[in-house]
Design an enzyme around this catalytic site. Structure first.
Site, PDB file in Angstrom:
ATOM      1  N   ASP A  95      10.593  29.610 106.191  1.00  0.00           N
ATOM      2  CA  ASP A  95      10.662  31.072 106.269  1.00  0.00           C
ATOM      3  C   ASP A  95      11.093  31.622 104.913  1.00  0.00           C
ATOM      4  O   ASP A  95      12.193  31.380 104.464  1.00  0.00           O
ATOM      5  CB  ASP A  95      11.651  31.503 107.361  1.00  0.00           C
ATOM      6  CG  ASP A  95      11.873  33.010 107.379  1.00  0.00           C
ATOM      7  OD1 ASP A  95      10.935  33.754 107.035  1.00  0.00           O
ATOM      8  OD2 ASP A  95      12.976  33.434 107.731  1.00  0.00           O
ATOM      9  N   HIS A 100      15.142  38.201 106.347  1.00  0.00           N
ATOM     10  CA  HIS A 100      16.006  37.301 107.095  1.00  0.00           C
ATOM     11  C   HIS A 100      17.163  36.727 106.278  1.00  0.00           C
ATOM     12  O   HIS A 100      17.943  35.940 106.796  1.00  0.00           O
ATOM     13  CB  HIS A 100      15.175  36.166 107.699  1.00  0.00           C
ATOM     14  CG  HIS A 100      14.049  36.654 108.542  1.00  0.00           C
ATOM     15  ND1 HIS A 100      14.237  37.441 109.656  1.00  0.00           N
ATOM     16  CD2 HIS A 100      12.710  36.505 108.427  1.00  0.00           C
ATOM     17  CE1 HIS A 100      13.080  37.737 110.193  1.00  0.00           C
ATOM     18  NE2 HIS A 100      12.136  37.184 109.454  1.00  0.00           N
ATOM     19  N   ILE A 115      18.338  39.812 109.764  1.00  0.00           N
ATOM     20  CA  ILE A 115      18.128  39.429 111.164  1.00  0.00           C
ATOM     21  C   ILE A 115      17.539  38.025 111.216  1.00  0.00           C
ATOM     22  O   ILE A 115      16.947  37.557 110.247  1.00  0.00           O
ATOM     23  CB  ILE A 115      17.190  40.428 111.874  1.00  0.00           C
ATOM     24  CG1 ILE A 115      15.819  40.486 111.194  1.00  0.00           C
ATOM     25  CG2 ILE A 115      17.826  41.809 111.937  1.00  0.00           C
ATOM     26  CD1 ILE A 115      14.782  41.324 111.910  1.00  0.00           C
ATOM     27  N   GLY A 118      12.219  35.650 114.479  1.00  0.00           N
ATOM     28  CA  GLY A 118      11.913  35.516 115.900  1.00  0.00           C
ATOM     29  C   GLY A 118      11.640  34.082 116.307  1.00  0.00           C
ATOM     30  O   GLY A 118      12.030  33.642 117.389  1.00  0.00           O
TER      31      GLY A 118
END
Length: 192
Positions: A95, A100, A115, A118
């Site tokens: 990622d 993030h 955050i 997902g």
């Protein structure tokens, strides 16, 4: 094994103020050409609708099923706290989205702090289903909310025949982060 993935566009849906793009990827064994697995990914693109495309996507069976929790208490509930460094650890899986990890970038995205991805909390939820009910053949979820690193995930699960219907909430807020989810269990009860 050496694997090769072959992506393809499945559909594009016009939701008026947004577009939905669905891609499917078949992953094969490079030596034998045998299919190993197939997955689909749906991306909701804000501000990209109104192009005159279909307003509703096609029914593709398990990939498009929206599972509704039964009107009874869950058959199993698993609670697990994420860690403060969870987003940084998740970056090790590839990622690279600064949303993030970078507080300045997450503020631009409308979030006070970075955050979790997902797929990170989806992984927690899938693990919870596996731990309670064993391996599954397929799984389908809808990302319904955000999770901050350090928050606690609560996965509620209902066994319905060979399927497990589930949803995951953020304990600290009471809000769903995964909804409409279901996993079709494997025939065998043995764990991988």
């Amino acid at each position: 094994a050496k694997l090769i993935s072959y992506p393809k566009l499945i559909e594009v849906v016009d939701k008026g103020n947004a577009g939905i793009v669905v891609t499917g990827t078949t992953t094969k064994d490079a030596k034998t050409g045998e299919d190993v697995f197939y997955n689909e990914s749906t991306v909701f693109v804000r501000g990209s609708g109104g192009f005159g495309g279909p307003a509703k996507g096609a029914d593709r069976g398990a990939a498009t099923t929206v599972y509704k929790p039964p009107q009874r208490a869950p058959d199993a509930v698993t609670e697990e706290k994420t860690t403060e460094e969870q987003a940084a650890i998740y970056r090790l899986s590839g990622d690279r989205n600064p949303l993030h990890i970078d507080p300045a970038f997450s503020k631009v995205g409308g979030f006070a702090t970075p955050i979790l991805h997902g797929l990170c909390f989806f992984g927690f939820s899938g693990k919870h289903v596996f731990q309670k009910f064993g391996p599954f053949r397929n799984v389908k979820v809808r990302f319904a909310g955000t999770v901050l690193p350090g928050q606690t995930l609560v996965t509620e699960m209902w066994k319905e025949g060979n399927k497990v219907v589930f949803q995951t909430k953020v304990k600290e807020t009471g809000k769903l982060c995964i909804a409409g989810a279901g996993a079709e269990l494997m025939e065998s009860k043995s764990k991988l």
